[in-house]
Design a protein around this motif. Structure first.
Motif, mmCIF file in Angstrom:
data_model
loop_
_atom_site.group_PDB
_atom_site.id
_atom_site.type_symbol
_atom_site.label_atom_id
_atom_site.label_comp_id
_atom_site.label_asym_id
_atom_site.label_seq_id
_atom_site.Cartn_x
_atom_site.Cartn_y
_atom_site.Cartn_z
ATOM 1 N N MET A 1 31.119 34.463 -11.753
ATOM 2 C CA MET A 1 32.098 33.111 -12.120
ATOM 3 C C MET A 1 33.071 34.008 -13.017
ATOM 4 O O MET A 1 33.432 35.045 -13.698
ATOM 5 C CB MET A 1 31.243 32.802 -13.510
ATOM 6 C CG MET A 1 31.958 31.684 -14.347
ATOM 7 S SD MET A 1 31.332 30.358 -15.669
ATOM 8 C CE MET A 1 30.234 29.963 -14.528
ATOM 9 N N LYS A 2 34.419 34.005 -12.358
ATOM 10 C CA LYS A 2 35.501 34.073 -13.279
ATOM 11 C C LYS A 2 36.213 32.701 -13.307
ATOM 12 O O LYS A 2 36.422 31.581 -13.539
ATOM 13 C CB LYS A 2 36.569 34.435 -11.618
ATOM 14 C CG LYS A 2 35.829 35.729 -10.789
ATOM 15 C CD LYS A 2 37.192 36.647 -9.429
ATOM 16 C CE LYS A 2 36.221 36.987 -8.934
ATOM 17 N NZ LYS A 2 36.806 37.635 -7.165
ATOM 18 N N VAL A 3 37.135 33.669 -14.228
ATOM 19 C CA VAL A 3 37.750 32.431 -15.253
ATOM 20 C C VAL A 3 39.520 32.984 -14.965
ATOM 21 O O VAL A 3 39.772 34.176 -14.970
ATOM 22 C CB VAL A 3 37.648 32.665 -16.868
ATOM 23 C CG1 VAL A 3 38.957 31.908 -17.437
ATOM 24 C CG2 VAL A 3 36.368 32.164 -17.070
ATOM 25 N N THR A 4 41.068 31.797 -14.100
ATOM 26 C CA THR A 4 42.081 32.004 -14.314
ATOM 27 C C THR A 4 42.953 31.105 -15.442
ATOM 28 O O THR A 4 42.010 29.983 -15.288
ATOM 29 C CB THR A 4 42.092 32.451 -12.929
ATOM 30 O OG1 THR A 4 40.784 33.713 -12.214
ATOM 31 C CG2 THR A 4 43.524 32.082 -12.257
ATOM 32 N N GLN A 5 43.409 31.958 -15.497
ATOM 33 C CA GLN A 5 44.758 30.383 -16.252
ATOM 34 C C GLN A 5 45.632 30.524 -14.620
ATOM 35 O O GLN A 5 46.172 31.053 -14.508
ATOM 36 C CB GLN A 5 45.389 31.725 -17.097
ATOM 37 C CG GLN A 5 45.171 31.441 -18.394
ATOM 38 C CD GLN A 5 44.712 32.962 -18.129
ATOM 39 O OE1 GLN A 5 42.805 32.106 -19.322
ATOM 40 N NE2 GLN A 5 44.568 33.671 -18.033
ATOM 41 N N HIS A 6 45.410 29.029 -15.029
ATOM 42 C CA HIS A 6 46.997 28.354 -13.875
ATOM 43 C C HIS A 6 48.793 28.234 -14.179
ATOM 44 O O HIS A 6 48.113 26.848 -15.537
ATOM 45 C CB HIS A 6 46.124 27.069 -12.732
ATOM 46 C CG HIS A 6 46.805 27.040 -12.218
ATOM 47 N ND1 HIS A 6 47.603 25.286 -12.034
ATOM 48 C CD2 HIS A 6 46.970 26.974 -10.895
ATOM 49 C CE1 HIS A 6 48.294 24.996 -10.965
ATOM 50 N NE2 HIS A 6 47.681 26.259 -9.674
ATOM 51 N N LEU A 7 49.144 28.430 -14.118
ATOM 52 C CA LEU A 7 50.692 27.401 -14.419
ATOM 53 C C LEU A 7 51.210 26.650 -12.842
ATOM 54 O O LEU A 7 51.157 26.913 -11.816
ATOM 55 C CB LEU A 7 51.269 28.889 -14.469
ATOM 56 C CG LEU A 7 50.609 29.408 -15.828
ATOM 57 C CD1 LEU A 7 52.052 30.903 -16.075
ATOM 58 C CD2 LEU A 7 50.957 29.018 -16.926
ATOM 59 N N TRP A 8 51.913 25.903 -13.946
ATOM 60 C CA TRP A 8 52.560 24.422 -12.664
ATOM 61 C C TRP A 8 53.232 24.754 -12.800
ATOM 62 O O TRP A 8 54.349 24.315 -13.951
ATOM 63 C CB TRP A 8 51.513 23.042 -12.725
ATOM 64 C CG TRP A 8 52.104 21.859 -12.211
ATOM 65 C CD1 TRP A 8 53.734 21.805 -11.845
ATOM 66 C CD2 TRP A 8 52.036 21.549 -11.216
ATOM 67 N NE1 TRP A 8 54.314 20.535 -10.964
ATOM 68 C CE2 TRP A 8 52.835 20.609 -10.734
ATOM 69 C CE3 TRP A 8 50.019 21.038 -10.686
ATOM 70 C CZ2 TRP A 8 52.100 19.642 -9.127
ATOM 71 C CZ3 TRP A 8 50.016 20.129 -10.244
ATOM 72 C CH2 TRP A 8 50.977 19.003 -8.972
ATOM 73 N N PHE A 9 54.315 25.059 -11.952
ATOM 74 C CA PHE A 9 55.809 25.120 -12.156
ATOM 75 C C PHE A 9 56.822 24.100 -11.560
ATOM 76 O O PHE A 9 55.796 23.342 -10.361
ATOM 77 C CB PHE A 9 56.468 26.617 -11.901
ATOM 78 C CG PHE A 9 55.638 27.344 -12.450
ATOM 79 C CD1 PHE A 9 57.686 28.231 -13.407
ATOM 80 C CD2 PHE A 9 54.820 28.331 -12.431
ATOM 81 C CE1 PHE A 9 57.093 29.599 -14.784
ATOM 82 C CE2 PHE A 9 54.444 29.754 -12.739
ATOM 83 C CZ PHE A 9 56.044 29.868 -13.701
ATOM 84 N N GLU A 10 57.296 23.654 -11.646
ATOM 85 C CA GLU A 10 58.004 22.097 -11.065
ATOM 86 C C GLU A 10 59.293 23.126 -9.947
ATOM 87 O O GLU A 10 59.508 22.283 -9.055
ATOM 88 C CB GLU A 10 59.373 21.981 -11.872
ATOM 89 C CG GLU A 10 60.756 20.780 -11.431
ATOM 90 C CD GLU A 10 61.000 19.977 -12.512
ATOM 91 O OE1 GLU A 10 61.615 19.033 -11.747
ATOM 92 O OE2 GLU A 10 61.095 20.036 -13.671
ATOM 93 N N LYS A 11 59.493 24.667 -10.038
ATOM 94 C CA LYS A 11 60.666 24.755 -9.018
ATOM 95 C C LYS A 11 60.756 26.554 -9.721
ATOM 96 O O LYS A 11 60.299 26.343 -10.626
ATOM 97 C CB LYS A 11 61.600 23.988 -9.712
ATOM 98 C CG LYS A 11 62.532 24.246 -10.483
ATOM 99 C CD LYS A 11 64.484 23.479 -10.358
ATOM 100 C CE LYS A 11 65.000 23.799 -11.691
ATOM 101 N NZ LYS A 11 65.985 23.122 -11.664
ATOM 102 N N ASP A 12 61.177 27.433 -9.082
ATOM 103 C CA ASP A 12 61.484 28.840 -8.820
ATOM 104 C C ASP A 12 60.075 29.452 -8.600
ATOM 105 O O ASP A 12 60.708 30.678 -10.332
ATOM 106 C CB ASP A 12 62.380 29.162 -10.142
ATOM 107 C CG ASP A 12 63.315 29.940 -9.837
ATOM 108 O OD1 ASP A 12 63.347 30.652 -8.608
ATOM 109 O OD2 ASP A 12 63.916 30.619 -11.307
ATOM 110 N N MET A 13 59.218 28.795 -8.444
ATOM 111 C CA MET A 13 57.796 29.448 -9.118
ATOM 112 C C MET A 13 57.453 30.979 -9.304
ATOM 113 O O MET A 13 57.275 32.025 -9.500
ATOM 114 C CB MET A 13 56.375 29.330 -8.246
ATOM 115 C CG MET A 13 55.166 29.338 -8.906
ATOM 116 S SD MET A 13 54.876 30.620 -7.655
ATOM 117 C CE MET A 13 54.900 29.840 -6.663
ATOM 118 N N GLU A 14 57.596 30.991 -7.696
ATOM 119 C CA GLU A 14 57.934 33.403 -7.216
ATOM 120 C C GLU A 14 58.783 33.828 -7.519
ATOM 121 O O GLU A 14 58.975 35.017 -8.628
ATOM 122 C CB GLU A 14 58.228 32.683 -5.278
ATOM 123 C CG GLU A 14 57.864 33.946 -4.875
ATOM 124 C CD GLU A 14 58.911 34.184 -3.610
ATOM 125 O OE1 GLU A 14 58.777 35.542 -2.701
ATOM 126 O OE2 GLU A 14 58.884 33.600 -2.852
#
Length: 156
Positions: A1-14
């Motif tokens: 099992m792995k746990v990963t945080q996830h972030l949602w960007f409106e723009k400019d994520m890269e």
């Protein structure tokens, strides 16, 4: 099992992901791609996703237009060994953002960070309650943490 945080960007994520990885030693951007299918956020190729690590923490991110803004309910804590590390990260992550009390800042993308000295947790857990109280009171007056000021408070 792995746990990963996830972030949602409106723009400019890269740009954000690459910037974060460049600031935190031992970090990498593993991949960045676009979704090849139509999504609720747009046509094929309009939604980007990424996988990256910051230090020893795994993250994924998506750039898919507006949803919920980042807020204080989620923050990234960076525990620093030296004042130089605190100063460097404070400057880099705070540029274009806002600073707050107790080592908190919000970066230019709205993500909340806590830039803290490793020593703070040690001092606040000191078995001498008067010492821990002095350190806590000093910490509560600081914006960017000052390790020497915390050590001075500990000495009384």
């Amino acid at each position: 099992m792995k746990v990963t945080q996830h972030l949602w960007f409106e723009k400019d994520m890269e740009r954000a992901v690459r910037f974060y990885a460049a600031q935190i030693p031992g970090s990498t951007v593993e991949w960045i791609t676009t979704l090849p299918a139509e999504t609720p956020s747009g046509p094929p190729g309009s939604v980007k996703i990424a996988a990256f690590t910051l230090g020893d923490q795994r993250y994924m991110a998506i750039e898919a237009g507006p949803l919920d803004a980042f807020n204080h309910s989620f923050s990234i804590i960076v525990e620093c060994e030296t004042q130089a590390e605190i100063d460097r990260l404070w400057q880099a992550l705070g540029e274009g953002g806002t600073t707050e009390q107790c080592g908190w800042l919000r970066d230019r993308w709205g993500l909340c960070w806590q830039i803290t000295p490793r020593r703070l947790a040690e001092l606040m857990r000191d078995p001498d309650p008067a010492k821990a109280k002095r350190v806590t009171e000093a910490m509560l007056k600081m914006v960017k943490f000052d390790i020497a000021g915390l050590e001075e408070a500990a000495r009384g």
